[in-house]
Structures are given as structure tokens and as C-alpha cells.
Design a protein around this motif. Structure first.
Motif, PDB file in Angstrom:
ATOM      1  N   GLY A 114      12.513 -28.287 -12.845  1.00  0.00           N
ATOM      2  CA  GLY A 114      12.457 -27.325 -12.178  1.00  0.00           C
ATOM      3  C   GLY A 114      11.360 -27.312 -10.820  1.00  0.00           C
ATOM      4  O   GLY A 114      11.690 -26.929  -9.730  1.00  0.00           O
ATOM      5  N   SER A 115      10.018 -27.824 -11.158  1.00  0.00           N
ATOM      6  CA  SER A 115       9.219 -28.185 -10.103  1.00  0.00           C
ATOM      7  C   SER A 115       9.878 -29.022  -8.852  1.00  0.00           C
ATOM      8  O   SER A 115       9.741 -28.820  -7.597  1.00  0.00           O
ATOM      9  CB  SER A 115       8.030 -28.923 -10.483  1.00  0.00           C
ATOM     10  N   ALA A 116      10.465 -30.150  -9.322  1.00  0.00           N
ATOM     11  CA  ALA A 116      11.233 -30.936  -8.148  1.00  0.00           C
ATOM     12  C   ALA A 116      12.351 -30.382  -7.557  1.00  0.00           C
ATOM     13  O   ALA A 116      12.291 -30.489  -6.091  1.00  0.00           O
ATOM     14  CB  ALA A 116      11.873 -32.257  -8.594  1.00  0.00           C
ATOM     15  N   VAL A 117      13.217 -29.494  -8.159  1.00  0.00           N
ATOM     16  CA  VAL A 117      14.050 -28.684  -7.309  1.00  0.00           C
ATOM     17  C   VAL A 117      13.656 -27.695  -6.538  1.00  0.00           C
ATOM     18  O   VAL A 117      14.069 -27.559  -5.373  1.00  0.00           O
ATOM     19  CB  VAL A 117      15.155 -28.038  -8.264  1.00  0.00           C
ATOM     20  N   ALA A 118      12.564 -26.833  -6.974  1.00  0.00           N
ATOM     21  CA  ALA A 118      12.088 -26.023  -6.083  1.00  0.00           C
ATOM     22  C   ALA A 118      11.312 -26.557  -4.921  1.00  0.00           C
ATOM     23  O   ALA A 118      11.496 -26.032  -3.645  1.00  0.00           O
ATOM     24  CB  ALA A 118      10.823 -25.196  -6.777  1.00  0.00           C
ATOM     25  N   GLU A 119      10.681 -27.767  -4.940  1.00  0.00           N
ATOM     26  CA  GLU A 119       9.963 -28.415  -3.984  1.00  0.00           C
ATOM     27  C   GLU A 119      10.863 -28.908  -2.838  1.00  0.00           C
ATOM     28  O   GLU A 119      10.937 -28.614  -1.698  1.00  0.00           O
ATOM     29  CB  GLU A 119       8.968 -29.300  -4.538  1.00  0.00           C
ATOM     30  N   GLN A 120      11.935 -29.334  -3.379  1.00  0.00           N
ATOM     31  CA  GLN A 120      12.948 -29.839  -2.568  1.00  0.00           C
ATOM     32  C   GLN A 120      13.873 -29.080  -1.774  1.00  0.00           C
ATOM     33  O   GLN A 120      13.930 -29.051  -0.491  1.00  0.00           O
ATOM     34  CB  GLN A 120      14.033 -30.904  -3.212  1.00  0.00           C
ATOM     35  N   ILE A 121      14.084 -27.773  -2.281  1.00  0.00           N
ATOM     36  CA  ILE A 121      14.987 -26.700  -1.738  1.00  0.00           C
ATOM     37  C   ILE A 121      13.896 -26.121  -0.526  1.00  0.00           C
ATOM     38  O   ILE A 121      14.367 -25.954   0.537  1.00  0.00           O
ATOM     39  CB  ILE A 121      15.435 -25.670  -2.946  1.00  0.00           C
ATOM     40  N   SER A 122      12.757 -26.203  -1.027  1.00  0.00           N
ATOM     41  CA  SER A 122      11.958 -25.363  -0.134  1.00  0.00           C
ATOM     42  C   SER A 122      11.654 -26.093   1.150  1.00  0.00           C
ATOM     43  O   SER A 122      11.649 -25.704   2.399  1.00  0.00           O
ATOM     44  CB  SER A 122      10.407 -25.214  -0.804  1.00  0.00           C
TER      45      SER A 122
ATOM     46  N   GLY B 249      18.606  -4.954  -1.503  1.00  0.00           N
ATOM     47  CA  GLY B 249      19.891  -5.122  -0.842  1.00  0.00           C
ATOM     48  C   GLY B 249      19.739  -6.630  -0.288  1.00  0.00           C
ATOM     49  O   GLY B 249      20.486  -6.990   0.617  1.00  0.00           O
ATOM     50  N   ARG B 250      19.028  -7.358  -1.091  1.00  0.00           N
ATOM     51  CA  ARG B 250      18.877  -8.853  -0.755  1.00  0.00           C
ATOM     52  C   ARG B 250      19.978  -9.796  -1.375  1.00  0.00           C
ATOM     53  O   ARG B 250      20.165  -9.314  -2.656  1.00  0.00           O
ATOM     54  CB  ARG B 250      17.405  -9.132  -0.591  1.00  0.00           C
ATOM     55  N   ASP B 251      20.027 -10.690  -1.120  1.00  0.00           N
ATOM     56  CA  ASP B 251      20.883 -11.969  -1.772  1.00  0.00           C
ATOM     57  C   ASP B 251      19.879 -12.481  -2.924  1.00  0.00           C
ATOM     58  O   ASP B 251      18.806 -12.673  -2.673  1.00  0.00           O
ATOM     59  CB  ASP B 251      21.065 -13.032  -0.952  1.00  0.00           C
ATOM     60  N   VAL B 252      20.657 -12.827  -4.263  1.00  0.00           N
ATOM     61  CA  VAL B 252      19.941 -13.470  -5.110  1.00  0.00           C
ATOM     62  C   VAL B 252      20.891 -14.695  -5.522  1.00  0.00           C
ATOM     63  O   VAL B 252      21.820 -14.901  -5.681  1.00  0.00           O
ATOM     64  CB  VAL B 252      19.708 -12.540  -6.478  1.00  0.00           C
ATOM     65  N   PHE B 253      19.867 -15.903  -5.491  1.00  0.00           N
ATOM     66  CA  PHE B 253      20.499 -17.175  -5.820  1.00  0.00           C
ATOM     67  C   PHE B 253      19.849 -17.521  -7.118  1.00  0.00           C
ATOM     68  O   PHE B 253      18.594 -17.177  -7.287  1.00  0.00           O
ATOM     69  CB  PHE B 253      20.225 -18.125  -4.830  1.00  0.00           C
ATOM     70  N   ALA B 254      20.549 -18.485  -7.900  1.00  0.00           N
ATOM     71  CA  ALA B 254      19.696 -18.909  -9.231  1.00  0.00           C
ATOM     72  C   ALA B 254      20.293 -20.331  -9.510  1.00  0.00           C
ATOM     73  O   ALA B 254      21.500 -20.589  -9.202  1.00  0.00           O
ATOM     74  CB  ALA B 254      20.332 -18.015 -10.717  1.00  0.00           C
ATOM     75  N   VAL B 255      19.160 -21.280  -9.673  1.00  0.00           N
ATOM     76  CA  VAL B 255      19.588 -22.500  -9.893  1.00  0.00           C
ATOM     77  C   VAL B 255      19.956 -22.826 -11.459  1.00  0.00           C
ATOM     78  O   VAL B 255      19.102 -22.425 -12.371  1.00  0.00           O
ATOM     79  CB  VAL B 255      18.440 -23.573  -9.640  1.00  0.00           C
ATOM     80  N   PRO B 256      21.034 -23.340 -11.880  1.00  0.00           N
ATOM     81  CA  PRO B 256      21.436 -23.573 -13.201  1.00  0.00           C
ATOM     82  C   PRO B 256      20.523 -24.738 -13.829  1.00  0.00           C
ATOM     83  O   PRO B 256      19.687 -25.630 -13.336  1.00  0.00           O
ATOM     84  CB  PRO B 256      22.625 -23.936 -13.229  1.00  0.00           C
ATOM     85  N   GLY B 257      20.195 -24.729 -15.384  1.00  0.00           N
ATOM     86  CA  GLY B 257      19.464 -25.598 -15.781  1.00  0.00           C
ATOM     87  C   GLY B 257      19.956 -26.207 -17.171  1.00  0.00           C
ATOM     88  O   GLY B 257      21.366 -25.865 -17.444  1.00  0.00           O
TER      89      GLY B 257
END
Length: 379
Positions: free
Chosen positions: A134-142, A255-263
Motif C-alpha cells: 500500500g505504501s509503495a502504491v500510494a507513493e508511486q501514484i502520488s 460531488g467529487r470523484d472517488v477512486f479505489a486501489v484493489p488489494g
């Protein structure tokens, strides 16, 4: 000089009213709407305060007995000593995306800088007990989003929040941390260095007085600001009871978009994200899934000089009449009362409502004018 002094006084009284613990954002606007100004609220008697709809005797007594002058003086002295900034709702520079949420913070404390490009922001949130995945995915997407000019918003918490901030910093981009405590408190304490880095490459903001400690009740309020600053919220690892799901729900309401990363299906940290995906959040495997949704907004903002395309509440008939009346030019509130033939309290209420909707602005000397470039409605 008189105009400047008036603006300084108005900002000071807004700050003073926001320092009263019993006055949250909804109560703040109800009071100002009912009595016409923050200064009128601070000077009002208990009896007068209880005449405002929704204000209990307990809240009225707390306001009437609050030593606001001394408290304000101390707060302003600390703000100056620490080199912090203040943003009042309605001031130039107040985040425009945040201004259209329900009961936006009347006052924001600022450490660092907010810039026009921060209008193109994405929030990345998730579990405090993040896995290495999770940490790696969050840092990379950011990092990937930050490289494309997107400001990353998060909450400076352990886990996913910290990884999101670090990703943006690593990419040389901008990031904003929203705190659930005052700017004079570092929480968690091990993020002091990270907070310094964020302030140099973005901003830390809070709606709480400077030395307010972190409390559980503060974090839902913080979460609504995180989503309110962003065009979309990305959730990376979240249990079913995670605060990140509160942020996602706030985003939906705004009214904002929501995205979710599967695990992993066997991980409890995946359950919140999978629940969001089942409910309609966009399954997100990388920055491209977010970029394809927000890129059209980037292009639209560039074409209109970074003006915003936001959902605005329709105007009431009396509000429309005021806007039409102001077409001829600025008017003082007394002239509006005479022209409209409505009670002063109702006029004050209508004016505040129109300012919240971004249709008019207050000028020095209690004058009001129609905004030259009112926000556009989303079509």
C-alpha cells in the motif's frame, strides 16, 4: 487606509468568533447570517443570541461569556511570531473548491503557501497501518500525478498519508497536508521533518486554533477539508472502519470523484477499497486511471484561466432580485434594505447566502457588489 482597517477588523472578528469552542462552522454561519456580522455576534447579549434559530441557551451563554478580546490578542501574537498565514472565507486566495462545500471553514490557518495551481488537486488517503504494498502504491501514484502538475492532498497521518506526501515531494511537486489539530502541534510527532518539507513545497492547513490538540472528533472535520480541496479522492488500503471511507463519503457528498486501489482479497486492509469499488468507485491500478478522468478538467481550467466549473445551488427568488439589483453597481446594505423593502435581518441572511454561493462579494463600508466573473455551473 480606512478600507484596510475595516478589512483587518472584519478578519479579526471572524477569527475571534471561530476561537470559541462551541462555535463550529455551521453554528458560525448561522450566527453571522442571523445577526449580520461576526462583530455583532461577539457583542450580542445572551438573549439576543438565543433569538437566532438553532442557537441554544448553552451556546449563547458560552459565546457571551467568552473572553474573546484577550484570546484573540494571544492568537494573533502567536500567528505573527510563527510566521503563519490566515485565510478567511470570501477572501481572495481562499481555496475555491473548498468554498463550495457545505459549511466551509470560516478561517483557515496556513503554514507555507497556497497557489493557483493547487486548484488541480487529488487527495490520496488510506490506512495508518499500511502494508509495504500500500505504501509503495500510494507513493508511486502520488509521484506520477505530481510530475503532471497535480497537487497531492492528504492528512499527514502515519501510513498511506505519509507515503502520498513523500511521493509528491520526491517528484518535486506540490503537496498540502490538512491537520486534525492546530498548526502549533505536530501530530504524529515523528512527522516533524516531513511537515517542514511539506511547508517548503506546499502548505499545511488547519481550521483549528494554533495549539488545539488532536482529538477523535477533529478528524472527520479534517477529512471533509481533504476531500473539499480535491477534484477526486484516491483510497489506498482501508479497513471497513477506516477514516479514509469517511473522506470518500465526504467526496461523494461534495460531488467529487472517488477512486479505489484493489488489494489482496485475504487482507482486512483491502475490504474498504473493495467495498468502494462494489459501490461504484473507479477501480484504480495506477496514475493513468486517475489522470484520464481529471485531464479534461485540467484542459478546461487552462482554457478558462483556471476558473472553476462547480455545482452551485440555484438562487431563491429574493436572491435573484438582489443580484439583479446589484447589476447597476455596488450598494450599501441600508440602500438594499430600502430598495428591496425587506427586513434588515432577511437582507443580511440573503447577502451571506449569496456570498457563500460566490455570486456577490462584500466591499469595504458594508457595500456589496456582484462578482464580475461568477462561478460557472457544470453542464
Amino acid at each position: 487606509m480606512a478600507d484596510t482597517e475595516q478589512r483587518v477588523r472584519e478578519r479579526a472578528t471572524w477569527l475571534a468568533l471561530s476561537l470559541i469552542p462551541e462555535v463550529g462552522p455551521s453554528t458560525f454561519y448561522r450566527l453571522v447570517q442571523g445577526l449580520g456580522s461576526a462583530e455583532a455576534v461577539l457583542e450580542a447579549s445572551t438573549e439576543t443570541l438565543t433569538q437566532v434559530p438553532g442557537i441554544s441557551l448553552q451556546i449563547a451563554q458560552a459565546i457571551a461569556s467568552f473572553p474573546w478580546r484577550d484570546t484573540l490578542h494571544r492568537e494573533l501574537r502567536v500567528i505573527e511570531t510563527r510566521g503563519l498565514g490566515l485565510m478567511r472565507f470570501g477572501d481572495e486566495g481562499y481555496p475555491e473548491l473548498l468554498a463550495v462545500i457545505h459549511s466551509p471553514p470560516p478561517i483557515l490557518y496556513l503554514r507555507g503557501t497556497m497557489r493557483p495551481e493547487d486548484r488541480m488537486a487529488v487527495a490520496i488517503v488510506g490506512s495508518r497501518t499500511a502494508s509495504p504494498y500500500g505504501s509503495a502504491v500510494a507513493e508511486q501514484i502520488s509521484a506520477e500525478l505530481a510530475q503532471r502538475g497535480v497537487t497531492i492532498v492528504s492528512g499527514l497521518a502515519r501510513g498511506i498519508d505519509a507515503s502520498a506526501h513523500r511521493g509528491a515531494l520526491r517528484a518535486g511537486g506540490r503537496t498540502i497536508a490538512v491537520l486534525g489539530c492546530g498548526l502549533g502541534v505536530t501530530y504524529p510527532p515523528e512527522h516533524a521533518e516531513l511537515a517542514d518539507q511539506i511547508a517548503s513545497q506546499g502548505a499545511l492547513i488547519s481550521e483549528f486554533p494554533i495549539f488545539t490538540p488532536p482529538k477523535p472528533s477533529h478528524f472527520p472535520r479534517r477529512n471533509r477539508i481533504i476531500s473539499g480541496l480535491a477534484r477526486g479522492v484516491v483510497v489506498v488500503e482501508a479497513g471497513l472502519e477506516s477514516g479514509a471511507l469517511i473522506t470518500a463519503n465526504d467526496a461523494l457528498e461534495q460531488g467529487r470523484d472517488v477512486f479505489a486501489v484493489p488489494g489482496q482479497v485475504t487482507s482486512r486492509l483491502s475490504r474498504g477499497c473493495h467495498q468502494l469499488i462494489k459501490a461504484g468507485a473507479k477501480l484504480t491500478e495506477g496514475w493513468e486511471d486517475i489522470w484520464e478522468d481529471i485531464e479534461p478538467q485540467v484542459a478546461t481550467s487552462a482554457q478558462i484561466g483556471l476558473d472553476l466549473t462547480l455545482v452551485r445551488s440555484p438562487l431563491e427568488p429574493e436572491e435573484t432580485l438582489i443580484v439583479d439589483t446589484l447589476e447597476a453597481g455596488p450598494m450599501q446594505i441600508d440602500d438594499l434594505i430600502e430598495r428591496m423593502q425587506l427586513p434588515a435581518g432577511q437582507i443580511a441572511s440573503l447577502l451571506l447566502s449569496l456570498m457563500l454561493k460566490g455570486m456577490i462579494e462584500e466591499l469595504p463600508g458594508k457595500s456589496f457588489a456582484k462578482r464580475l466573473r461568477p462561478p460557472r455551473n457544470r453542464v
